[in-house]
Design a protein around this motif. Structure first.
Motif, PDB file in Angstrom:
ATOM      1  N   SER A 121       0.831  -1.202   0.000  1.00 56.05           N
ATOM      2  CA  SER A 121       0.000   0.000   0.000  1.00 56.05           C
ATOM      3  C   SER A 121       0.862   1.247   0.000  1.00 56.05           C
ATOM      4  O   SER A 121       2.084   1.195   0.230  1.00 56.05           O
ATOM      5  CB  SER A 121      -0.897   0.014   1.238  1.00 56.05           C
ATOM      6  N   LEU A 122       0.210   2.387  -0.210  1.00 57.22           N
ATOM      7  CA  LEU A 122       0.913   3.662  -0.115  1.00 57.22           C
ATOM      8  C   LEU A 122       1.475   3.866   1.281  1.00 57.22           C
ATOM      9  O   LEU A 122       2.557   4.432   1.455  1.00 57.22           O
ATOM     10  CB  LEU A 122      -0.027   4.806  -0.503  1.00 57.22           C
ATOM     11  N   GLN A 123       0.759   3.387   2.286  1.00 59.42           N
ATOM     12  CA  GLN A 123       1.265   3.511   3.648  1.00 59.42           C
ATOM     13  C   GLN A 123       2.578   2.767   3.815  1.00 59.42           C
ATOM     14  O   GLN A 123       3.475   3.218   4.532  1.00 59.42           O
ATOM     15  CB  GLN A 123       0.225   2.987   4.647  1.00 59.42           C
ATOM     16  N   ASP A 124       2.706   1.617   3.161  1.00 58.94           N
ATOM     17  CA  ASP A 124       3.978   0.892   3.193  1.00 58.94           C
ATOM     18  C   ASP A 124       5.094   1.742   2.588  1.00 58.94           C
ATOM     19  O   ASP A 124       6.219   1.791   3.108  1.00 58.94           O
ATOM     20  CB  ASP A 124       3.871  -0.422   2.418  1.00 58.94           C
ATOM     21  N   LEU A 158       2.479  11.133  -4.482  1.00 58.50           N
ATOM     22  CA  LEU A 158       3.726  11.898  -4.458  1.00 58.50           C
ATOM     23  C   LEU A 158       3.739  13.026  -3.427  1.00 58.50           C
ATOM     24  O   LEU A 158       4.776  13.250  -2.787  1.00 58.50           O
ATOM     25  CB  LEU A 158       4.047  12.424  -5.857  1.00 58.50           C
ATOM     26  N   PRO A 159       2.632  13.751  -3.192  1.00 55.76           N
ATOM     27  CA  PRO A 159       2.677  14.742  -2.107  1.00 55.76           C
ATOM     28  C   PRO A 159       2.937  14.106  -0.741  1.00 55.76           C
ATOM     29  O   PRO A 159       3.680  14.662   0.082  1.00 55.76           O
ATOM     30  CB  PRO A 159       1.290  15.395  -2.174  1.00 55.76           C
ATOM     31  N   ARG A 160       2.358  12.926  -0.486  1.00 63.54           N
ATOM     32  CA  ARG A 160       2.579  12.259   0.795  1.00 63.54           C
ATOM     33  C   ARG A 160       4.020  11.779   0.920  1.00 63.54           C
ATOM     34  O   ARG A 160       4.642  11.856   1.995  1.00 63.54           O
ATOM     35  CB  ARG A 160       1.610  11.089   0.947  1.00 63.54           C
ATOM     36  N   ILE A 161       4.569  11.274  -0.170  1.00 66.28           N
ATOM     37  CA  ILE A 161       5.956  10.816  -0.133  1.00 66.28           C
ATOM     38  C   ILE A 161       6.903  11.995   0.024  1.00 66.28           C
ATOM     39  O   ILE A 161       7.893  11.923   0.773  1.00 66.28           O
ATOM     40  CB  ILE A 161       6.257   9.995  -1.395  1.00 66.28           C
ATOM     41  N   ALA A 162       6.613  13.092  -0.661  1.00 64.14           N
ATOM     42  CA  ALA A 162       7.447  14.280  -0.516  1.00 64.14           C
ATOM     43  C   ALA A 162       7.432  14.785   0.925  1.00 64.14           C
ATOM     44  O   ALA A 162       8.464  15.208   1.464  1.00 64.14           O
ATOM     45  CB  ALA A 162       6.963  15.375  -1.472  1.00 64.14           C
ATOM     46  N   GLU A 163       6.258  14.728   1.555  1.00 60.91           N
ATOM     47  CA  GLU A 163       6.157  15.148   2.967  1.00 60.91           C
ATOM     48  C   GLU A 163       6.984  14.231   3.860  1.00 60.91           C
ATOM     49  O   GLU A 163       7.709  14.685   4.750  1.00 60.91           O
ATOM     50  CB  GLU A 163       4.699  15.134   3.402  1.00 60.91           C
ATOM     51  N   GLN A 166      10.682  14.905   3.901  1.00 56.51           N
ATOM     52  CA  GLN A 166      11.077  16.104   4.661  1.00 56.51           C
ATOM     53  C   GLN A 166      11.993  17.030   3.853  1.00 56.51           C
ATOM     54  O   GLN A 166      13.042  17.475   4.324  1.00 56.51           O
ATOM     55  CB  GLN A 166      11.749  15.699   5.979  1.00 56.51           C
ATOM     56  N   GLY A 167      11.573  17.308   2.610  1.00 54.47           N
ATOM     57  CA  GLY A 167      12.301  18.267   1.796  1.00 54.47           C
ATOM     58  C   GLY A 167      13.496  17.704   1.061  1.00 54.47           C
ATOM     59  O   GLY A 167      14.231  18.464   0.410  1.00 54.47           O
ATOM     60  N   ARG A 168      13.707  16.389   1.143  1.00 57.11           N
ATOM     61  CA  ARG A 168      14.909  15.821   0.523  1.00 57.11           C
ATOM     62  C   ARG A 168      14.588  14.875  -0.638  1.00 57.11           C
ATOM     63  O   ARG A 168      15.439  14.084  -1.041  1.00 57.11           O
ATOM     64  CB  ARG A 168      15.752  15.112   1.585  1.00 57.11           C
ATOM     65  N   LEU A 169      13.371  14.981  -1.185  1.00 64.98           N
ATOM     66  CA  LEU A 169      13.010  14.154  -2.334  1.00 64.98           C
ATOM     67  C   LEU A 169      13.588  14.786  -3.600  1.00 64.98           C
ATOM     68  O   LEU A 169      13.158  15.849  -4.038  1.00 64.98           O
ATOM     69  CB  LEU A 169      11.486  14.031  -2.451  1.00 64.98           C
ATOM     70  N   GLU A 170      14.575  14.129  -4.197  1.00 63.62           N
ATOM     71  CA  GLU A 170      15.211  14.657  -5.411  1.00 63.62           C
ATOM     72  C   GLU A 170      14.305  14.522  -6.627  1.00 63.62           C
ATOM     73  O   GLU A 170      14.176  15.450  -7.423  1.00 63.62           O
ATOM     74  CB  GLU A 170      16.522  13.916  -5.689  1.00 63.62           C
ATOM     75  N   TYR A 171      13.704  13.346  -6.796  1.00 62.54           N
ATOM     76  CA  TYR A 171      12.821  13.121  -7.939  1.00 62.54           C
ATOM     77  C   TYR A 171      12.066  11.811  -7.755  1.00 62.54           C
ATOM     78  O   TYR A 171      12.424  10.983  -6.912  1.00 62.54           O
ATOM     79  CB  TYR A 171      13.600  13.092  -9.267  1.00 62.54           C
ATOM     80  N   ALA A 172      11.023  11.652  -8.570  1.00 68.21           N
ATOM     81  CA  ALA A 172      10.258  10.404  -8.623  1.00 68.21           C
ATOM     82  C   ALA A 172      10.492   9.790  -9.994  1.00 68.21           C
ATOM     83  O   ALA A 172      10.255  10.433 -11.019  1.00 68.21           O
ATOM     84  CB  ALA A 172       8.779  10.656  -8.396  1.00 68.21           C
ATOM     85  N   GLU A 173      10.941   8.548  -9.993  1.00 67.91           N
ATOM     86  CA  GLU A 173      11.302   7.871 -11.239  1.00 67.91           C
ATOM     87  C   GLU A 173      10.114   7.084 -11.792  1.00 67.91           C
ATOM     88  O   GLU A 173       9.563   6.229 -11.105  1.00 67.91           O
ATOM     89  CB  GLU A 173      12.485   6.941 -10.972  1.00 67.91           C
ATOM     90  N   GLN A 174       9.732   7.405 -13.001  1.00 67.59           N
ATOM     91  CA  GLN A 174       8.666   6.735 -13.763  1.00 67.59           C
ATOM     92  C   GLN A 174       7.482   6.363 -12.871  1.00 67.59           C
ATOM     93  O   GLN A 174       7.144   5.186 -12.718  1.00 67.59           O
ATOM     94  CB  GLN A 174       9.222   5.486 -14.446  1.00 67.59           C
ATOM     95  N   PRO A 175       6.783   7.361 -12.317  1.00 64.72           N
ATOM     96  CA  PRO A 175       5.627   7.046 -11.465  1.00 64.72           C
ATOM     97  C   PRO A 175       4.492   6.375 -12.232  1.00 64.72           C
ATOM     98  O   PRO A 175       3.759   5.555 -11.670  1.00 64.72           O
ATOM     99  CB  PRO A 175       5.187   8.421 -10.943  1.00 64.72           C
ATOM    100  N   ASP A 192      -1.339  21.658  -8.922  1.00 67.73           N
ATOM    101  CA  ASP A 192      -1.604  21.512  -7.481  1.00 67.73           C
ATOM    102  C   ASP A 192      -0.504  22.131  -6.626  1.00 67.73           C
ATOM    103  O   ASP A 192      -0.556  22.039  -5.400  1.00 67.73           O
ATOM    104  CB  ASP A 192      -1.755  20.032  -7.131  1.00 67.73           C
ATOM    105  N   GLY A 193       0.500  22.723  -7.253  1.00 68.27           N
ATOM    106  CA  GLY A 193       1.593  23.333  -6.516  1.00 68.27           C
ATOM    107  C   GLY A 193       2.520  22.334  -5.851  1.00 68.27           C
ATOM    108  O   GLY A 193       3.182  22.654  -4.856  1.00 68.27           O
ATOM    109  N   VAL A 194       2.595  21.099  -6.402  1.00 66.86           N
ATOM    110  CA  VAL A 194       3.467  20.058  -5.853  1.00 66.86           C
ATOM    111  C   VAL A 194       4.790  20.078  -6.628  1.00 66.86           C
ATOM    112  O   VAL A 194       4.841  19.776  -7.822  1.00 66.86           O
ATOM    113  CB  VAL A 194       2.825  18.668  -5.963  1.00 66.86           C
TER     114      VAL A 194
END
Length: 348
Positions: A121-124, A158-163, A166-175, A192-194
């Motif tokens: 899940s996303l929670q995982d 992605l907003p939840r993962i970025a949160e 804690q400001g250190r998400l460089e990028y998301a690969e092939q979401p 959405d301003g993400v």
């Protein structure tokens, strides 16, 4: 035309010293518990042919072309002596994160985290990212979904993962799958301003026209693997034409195959991100006596006589990881099929 055909060695040369190996993995990764590969010796050194089992000759031909380049034409001279690498974290439970990261030693500056695993899940995913942040509070984070989310799922995740990062998400690969999917997701996140950068992986190597990613503005950077794109020279040309920054990643290569990825990273004019080439740490056993493992967050580029050269397999270790005669024959058959496909493209 005949000169181009002559650049492709006959199958007998490719298979003369070839050996198929199976490297056991410490943790299941992309569904793999044993990584099989065919090691091939050419006049310029050892090379690797290791398309995943489900790949047909049409896809496998590029992998063979990359092996021919490495073994018969060579990997070129480096611009840098070492390459920064990220730790790679499979989709393990959050409590297992410290043990996996410990295999990469000290000096980890970035961690690539697998997300969107089937059955999780996303929670995982959020728990896994949070565990990395707790374990390595100064390391950068990037996540890789392997196109596992729908557009709606990615926009929510992605907003939840970025949160959690804690400001250190460089990028998301092939979401999400495809070039158009990436472009649409980029629009949604912006609306959405993400502020999450997107990286294209499958959208580059599984497209007939990998430059569409750049033309459509679908991604901020490219994640590139040498074997499925046909070799170091071709990828260098692709990066130049795309005009985007690149991250070099492993195709779950053995230490023999990793040399090609290191060659690309060592020859790129710009290398602003740590690369996903520390994956030898995922194997419980390798085929070389000195596996290409990172130290202090970097991998040394293997060089001999001024050119990048893959480490040679160790005969004693080969005896331990050699596949059965039936699997040897299966891999040899794959070379025959990929060779025929590659030859037809050259002639055509």
């Amino acid at each position: 035309m005949q000169d181009r055909v002559a650049e492709l060695p006959p199958v007998s040369d490719l298979l003369r010293d070839a050996v198929a190996v199976g490297l056991p993995m410490r943790t299941r990764f992309r569904g793999q518990t044993v990584r099989e590969a065919l090691l091939i010796r050419g006049p310029k050194g050892w090379a690797e042919f290791a398309p995943f089992a489900e790949y047909q000759p049409e896809e496998s031909a590029a992998w063979l072309g990359a092996a021919v380049e490495a073994g018969w034409r060579g990997l070129g001279a480096p611009l840098r002596e070492s390459v920064p690498v990220n730790a790679t974290l499979p989709a393990v439970e959050h409590e297992d994160v410290p043990a996996v990261l410990a295999r990469y030693g000290d000096g980890i500056t970035a961690v690539k985290i697998k997300v969107a695993e089937q059955g999780q899940s996303l929670q995982d995913d959020v728990a896994r990212v949070s565990a990395v942040v707790r374990q390595l509070p100064r390391a950068a984070v990037r996540v890789d979904a392997n196109a596992g989310w729908t557009l709606a799922e990615a926009a929510a995740a992605l907003p939840r993962i970025a949160e959690a990062a804690q400001g250190r998400l460089e990028y998301a690969e092939q979401p999400v799958p495809g070039v158009e999917g990436l472009a649409r997701l980029r629009e949604l996140l912006s609306a959405d301003g993400v502020a999450v950068r997107l990286a294209a992986d499958e959208a580059v190597r599984k497209e007939e026209d990998p430059l569409r990613v750049a033309r459509l503005g679908a991604a901020d950077l490219l994640v590139l693997k040498v074997p499925p794109l046909g070799g170091v020279s071709r990828v260098l040309d692709l990066v130049e034409q795309a005009g985007l920054d690149a991250v070099v990643s492993s195709a779950l290569d053995t230490s023999v195959g990793l040399a090609a990825g290191l060659a690309l990273a060592a020859r790129l004019p710009r290398l602003p991100y740590a690369c996903g080439l520390g994956t030898a740490a995922l194997f419980a056993r390798d085929a070389v006596s000195a596996p290409l493992l990172p130290s202090a967050g970097r991998l040394a580029v293997p060089v001999r006589d001024g050119v990048i050269t893959a480490p040679a397999p160790d005969p004693e270790l080969i005896d331990q990881v050699r596949l059965s005669p039936a699997r040897q024959a299966w891999w040899f058959d794959r070379v025959h099929a990929a060779h025929a496909e590659l030859a037809s493209r050259i002639v055509g």
